[in-house]
Design a protein around this motif. Structure first.
Motif, PDB file in Angstrom:
ATOM      1  N   VAL A 148       0.843  -1.207   0.000  1.00 45.13           N
ATOM      2  CA  VAL A 148       0.000   0.000   0.000  1.00 45.13           C
ATOM      3  C   VAL A 148       0.880   1.259   0.000  1.00 45.13           C
ATOM      4  O   VAL A 148       0.583   2.241  -0.688  1.00 45.13           O
ATOM      5  CB  VAL A 148      -0.969  -0.015   1.204  1.00 45.13           C
ATOM      6  N   ALA A 149       1.965   1.231   0.756  1.00 46.14           N
ATOM      7  CA  ALA A 149       2.883   2.384   0.780  1.00 46.14           C
ATOM      8  C   ALA A 149       3.398   2.682  -0.628  1.00 46.14           C
ATOM      9  O   ALA A 149       3.557   3.851  -1.012  1.00 46.14           O
ATOM     10  CB  ALA A 149       4.044   2.117   1.731  1.00 46.14           C
ATOM     11  N   VAL A 165      -8.491   0.033  -0.387  1.00 48.71           N
ATOM     12  CA  VAL A 165      -7.123   0.324  -0.856  1.00 48.71           C
ATOM     13  C   VAL A 165      -6.232  -0.894  -0.611  1.00 48.71           C
ATOM     14  O   VAL A 165      -5.445  -1.307  -1.471  1.00 48.71           O
ATOM     15  CB  VAL A 165      -6.555   1.573  -0.129  1.00 48.71           C
ATOM     16  N   ALA A 166      -6.361  -1.469   0.587  1.00 48.90           N
ATOM     17  CA  ALA A 166      -5.550  -2.643   0.945  1.00 48.90           C
ATOM     18  C   ALA A 166      -5.881  -3.829   0.039  1.00 48.90           C
ATOM     19  O   ALA A 166      -4.983  -4.526  -0.450  1.00 48.90           O
ATOM     20  CB  ALA A 166      -5.781  -3.004   2.404  1.00 48.90           C
ATOM     21  N   LYS A 167      -7.152  -4.056  -0.206  1.00 45.09           N
ATOM     22  CA  LYS A 167      -7.562  -5.218  -1.014  1.00 45.09           C
ATOM     23  C   LYS A 167      -7.102  -5.082  -2.462  1.00 45.09           C
ATOM     24  O   LYS A 167      -6.749  -6.076  -3.108  1.00 45.09           O
ATOM     25  CB  LYS A 167      -9.075  -5.399  -0.931  1.00 45.09           C
ATOM     26  N   LYS A 168      -7.098  -3.846  -2.958  1.00 45.80           N
ATOM     27  CA  LYS A 168      -6.603  -3.617  -4.324  1.00 45.80           C
ATOM     28  C   LYS A 168      -5.119  -4.018  -4.421  1.00 45.80           C
ATOM     29  O   LYS A 168      -4.686  -4.661  -5.379  1.00 45.80           O
ATOM     30  CB  LYS A 168      -6.790  -2.137  -4.685  1.00 45.80           C
ATOM     31  N   ALA A 169      -4.337  -3.634  -3.405  1.00 42.04           N
ATOM     32  CA  ALA A 169      -2.910  -3.979  -3.385  1.00 42.04           C
ATOM     33  C   ALA A 169      -2.720  -5.488  -3.239  1.00 42.04           C
ATOM     34  O   ALA A 169      -1.854  -6.081  -3.902  1.00 42.04           O
ATOM     35  CB  ALA A 169      -2.208  -3.242  -2.245  1.00 42.04           C
ATOM     36  N   ILE A 170      -3.537  -6.115  -2.399  1.00 42.62           N
ATOM     37  CA  ILE A 170      -3.451  -7.575  -2.228  1.00 42.62           C
ATOM     38  C   ILE A 170      -3.711  -8.268  -3.554  1.00 42.62           C
ATOM     39  O   ILE A 170      -2.975  -9.187  -3.963  1.00 42.62           O
ATOM     40  CB  ILE A 170      -4.453  -8.063  -1.156  1.00 42.62           C
ATOM     41  N   GLY A 171      -4.752  -7.836  -4.272  1.00 45.58           N
ATOM     42  CA  GLY A 171      -5.070  -8.434  -5.566  1.00 45.58           C
ATOM     43  C   GLY A 171      -3.911  -8.326  -6.533  1.00 45.58           C
ATOM     44  O   GLY A 171      -3.550  -9.305  -7.210  1.00 45.58           O
ATOM     45  N   LYS A 172      -3.289  -7.149  -6.586  1.00 43.66           N
ATOM     46  CA  LYS A 172      -2.184  -6.937  -7.529  1.00 43.66           C
ATOM     47  C   LYS A 172      -0.970  -7.800  -7.188  1.00 43.66           C
ATOM     48  O   LYS A 172      -0.412  -8.488  -8.035  1.00 43.66           O
ATOM     49  CB  LYS A 172      -1.789  -5.455  -7.538  1.00 43.66           C
ATOM     50  N   PHE A 173      -0.548  -7.770  -5.916  1.00 43.41           N
ATOM     51  CA  PHE A 173       0.712  -8.420  -5.555  1.00 43.41           C
ATOM     52  C   PHE A 173       0.586  -9.926  -5.345  1.00 43.41           C
ATOM     53  O   PHE A 173       1.584 -10.640  -5.376  1.00 43.41           O
ATOM     54  CB  PHE A 173       1.330  -7.742  -4.332  1.00 43.41           C
TER      55      PHE A 173
END
Length: 328
Positions: A34-35, A235-243
């Protein structure tokens, strides 16, 4: 003790190009992702490169100066006892967030007696967390099972699904894949609360001395991203999906739910997880362990400055304020 510094923290980063490693596509690393994704590193003056490296390769890259900060578990304790000049500078998860899953036909912890359990690598968080959790169950001891090392965590799941081992220690999203495959949850290690450095950040004494403001900026960004990850799940879930390379909403949701309760923006590294690791080590292999103190392994000066400067409190208040405004 922290090395002496010429000036107080908070100045411009000494170097803006900063390379950070993380060890696997686990939801544990969400605040780091997220950072990066939300531009929080850039906001604090850092142009960060994230590298996916296993723990041994990351440690070598850190010592060689190719990486500035690495995500790390208990293994820095071992490294420092062997004379490697490294220290922990912050931690976002200071209990082990794993689950022990049984293969088909293994339904209870008692069924594991005399069987094998797959973990990642020797004397790192998956093995220590599993051993300590087994001891706490008082059903069988960690001596009643044999450990096999198959790193990384997806390979642990593969070993269980393939019938090569009777159980395996997993983190999300692999825990959700285990559930969907019909495996049995034997122990939720997070709920047993085994103190341990599931996710800490560490660097060399040289980097602490030469780039203190860069490290401070890094931890500022991680603290802010930790607050954001907890308060803005989308925001966190979007990053989880990507990574984690997943577009499965159930998998992403389950990963977030497993880790979010345990992320800590305070970042100061606690003594208990390090003490636990010291007790665990073999005295013949690590003769210095019995005289070591947790403080020898930690530089909490950055985390202490975050707190004393009021930065953490302001981050929390800003996020809460934004949430209130968005509701209206």
């Amino acid at each position: 003790f922290p090395l002496p510094r010429a000036a107080p923290l908070g100045g411009k980063p000494e170097k803006s190009n900063f390379t950070i490693s993380y060890t696997q596509a686990s939801g544990a690393f969400t605040p780091l992702w997220v950072a990066q994704e939300a531009g929080i590193f850039k906001k604090h003056g850092l142009d960060v490169t994230l590298k996916l490296l296993n723990s041994q390769v990351a440690a070598q890259a850190l010592i060689a100066g190719e990486v500035d900060v690495i995500s790390v578990g208990p293994e820095f304790v071992n490294a420092r006892l062997q004379g490697v000049p490294v220290k922990y500078i912050g931690g976002t998860l200071q209990r082990f967030i794993f689950q022990l899953w049984g293969a088909k036909g293994i339904h209870t912890v008692a069924d594991l007696k005399g069987k094998t359990v797959a973990v990642t690598t020797p004397r790192t968080s998956t093995e220590i967390g599993t051993r300590e959790a087994l001891k706490k169950t008082a059903v069988i001891s960690d001596k009643d099972v044999s450990f096999v090392y198959v790193q990384p965590i997806p390979a642990v799941l593969g070993a269980v699904l393939g019938g090569k081992t009777s159980a395996g220690t997993l983190s999300a999203p692999n825990t959700l894949k285990a559930r969907d495959a019909g495996l049995s949850l034997l122990i939720d290690i997070a709920q047993v609360n085994v103190p341990g450095l599931h996710l800490a950040y560490g660097t060399t004494e040289r980097v602490i001395k030469t780039n203190p403001n860069s490290l401070y900026a890094f931890l500022k960004a991680v603290a802010e991203a930790t607050v954001l990850s907890k308060q803005n799940p989308s925001v966190a879930k979007k990053a989880i999906g990507k990574f984690t390379d997943s577009d499965d909403p159930k998998m992403i949701e389950g990963t977030y739910e497993q880790f979010a309760p345990y992320w800590d923006a305070n970042l100061a590294v606690q003594s208990d997880p390090i003490q636990g690791q010291l007790i665990y080590l073999d005295e013949k292999e690590f003769p210095r362990a019995k005289d070591a103190r947790p403080a020898d392994f930690i530089d909490n000066s950055f985390a202490d400055s975050l707190k004393s400067s009021g930065f953490l409190q302001r981050s929390e208040e800003r996020r809460v304020g934004k949430e209130c405004r968005s509701r209206w």
